[in-house]
Design a protein around this motif. Sequence first.
Motif, PDB file in Angstrom:
ATOM      1  N   TYR A 228       0.829  -1.205   0.000  1.00 32.67           N
ATOM      2  CA  TYR A 228       0.000   0.000   0.000  1.00 32.67           C
ATOM      3  C   TYR A 228       0.866   1.259   0.000  1.00 32.67           C
ATOM      4  O   TYR A 228       0.533   2.251  -0.629  1.00 32.67           O
ATOM      5  N   PHE A 229       1.975   1.217   0.700  1.00 32.27           N
ATOM      6  CA  PHE A 229       2.856   2.381   0.813  1.00 32.27           C
ATOM      7  C   PHE A 229       3.865   2.467  -0.328  1.00 32.27           C
ATOM      8  O   PHE A 229       4.360   3.537  -0.630  1.00 32.27           O
ATOM      9  N   LEU A 230       4.156   1.339  -0.933  1.00 26.79           N
ATOM     10  CA  LEU A 230       5.138   1.307  -2.010  1.00 26.79           C
ATOM     11  C   LEU A 230       4.526   1.581  -3.376  1.00 26.79           C
ATOM     12  O   LEU A 230       5.181   2.117  -4.256  1.00 26.79           O
TER      13      LEU A 230
ATOM     14  N   ASP B  43       1.314  12.345   8.990  1.00 30.20           N
ATOM     15  CA  ASP B  43      -0.114  12.041   8.887  1.00 30.20           C
ATOM     16  C   ASP B  43      -0.946  13.273   9.225  1.00 30.20           C
ATOM     17  O   ASP B  43      -1.899  13.607   8.525  1.00 30.20           O
ATOM     18  N   GLN B  44      -0.584  13.946  10.304  1.00 30.09           N
ATOM     19  CA  GLN B  44      -1.340  15.125  10.728  1.00 30.09           C
ATOM     20  C   GLN B  44      -1.251  16.253   9.706  1.00 30.09           C
ATOM     21  O   GLN B  44      -2.211  16.985   9.494  1.00 30.09           O
ATOM     22  N   LEU B  45      -0.089  16.379   9.076  1.00 31.84           N
ATOM     23  CA  LEU B  45       0.098  17.431   8.075  1.00 31.84           C
ATOM     24  C   LEU B  45      -0.390  17.011   6.686  1.00 31.84           C
ATOM     25  O   LEU B  45      -0.314  17.784   5.739  1.00 31.84           O
ATOM     26  N   LYS B  46      -0.871  15.758   6.588  1.00 36.75           N
ATOM     27  CA  LYS B  46      -1.367  15.208   5.320  1.00 36.75           C
ATOM     28  C   LYS B  46      -0.284  15.201   4.238  1.00 36.75           C
ATOM     29  O   LYS B  46      -0.535  15.486   3.070  1.00 36.75           O
ATOM     30  N   LEU B  47       0.928  14.858   4.646  1.00 38.54           N
ATOM     31  CA  LEU B  47       2.066  14.728   3.729  1.00 38.54           C
ATOM     32  C   LEU B  47       2.337  13.241   3.505  1.00 38.54           C
ATOM     33  O   LEU B  47       3.323  12.679   3.970  1.00 38.54           O
ATOM     34  N   LYS B  48       1.411  12.606   2.789  1.00 41.59           N
ATOM     35  CA  LYS B  48       1.455  11.160   2.597  1.00 41.59           C
ATOM     36  C   LYS B  48       2.698  10.686   1.848  1.00 41.59           C
ATOM     37  O   LYS B  48       3.266   9.651   2.178  1.00 41.59           O
ATOM     38  N   LYS B  49       3.108  11.410   0.831  1.00 44.62           N
ATOM     39  CA  LYS B  49       4.247  10.952   0.038  1.00 44.62           C
ATOM     40  C   LYS B  49       5.513  10.882   0.875  1.00 44.62           C
ATOM     41  O   LYS B  49       6.278   9.932   0.767  1.00 44.62           O
ATOM     42  N   ILE B  50       5.715  11.886   1.715  1.00 45.06           N
ATOM     43  CA  ILE B  50       6.901  11.865   2.588  1.00 45.06           C
ATOM     44  C   ILE B  50       6.769  10.732   3.607  1.00 45.06           C
ATOM     45  O   ILE B  50       7.708   9.986   3.860  1.00 45.06           O
ATOM     46  N   ARG B  51       5.579  10.595   4.195  1.00 48.59           N
ATOM     47  CA  ARG B  51       5.344   9.509   5.154  1.00 48.59           C
ATOM     48  C   ARG B  51       5.580   8.153   4.523  1.00 48.59           C
ATOM     49  O   ARG B  51       6.263   7.303   5.084  1.00 48.59           O
TER      50      ARG B  51
END
Length: 140
Positions: free
Chosen positions: A12-14, A120-128
């Motif tokens: 899911y993350f990859l 997650d809180q900042l909604k920076l999914k790509k970095i996460r």
Amino acid sequence: NKIIHQSKLLRYFLDEDYEKEKTEKDLQNVYKKIKKNKKYFISIKDIILLESLKNDGINLPKGLDYQDLAAKLTIPQGLVDLVAENQTGLVLLKIVEIIGEDKIKDLDPESVYFLSNIFDQLKLKKIRNKIISETLPTRI
């Protein structure tokens, strides 16, 4: 697929195109296996993965209890305050300062937890997702 943070849930993350429904099915299958294992304990790496999935709208299995462990993990108060003020740039600068010259893959699980939580809180999914893919073992 007997360890959450080493399971096919990492796909899911990859893979940006990996379907949420498929991820939920994979999670159900992994949960069934770990539920049978009485010696299994949920690690910080498992919590990172589960909270990120939950934050992205993935339905977690009923009975999957990790909140007590997650509540014991801390995030530096200065970062929490900056996130509350929506100071994304300052948060990123502080994170760079905290990480310093260390490699992401060498960070301890607690640091990875607070990084993924902040992103997650900042909604920076790509970095996460990049941090998760760098720090969790990829045994898919």
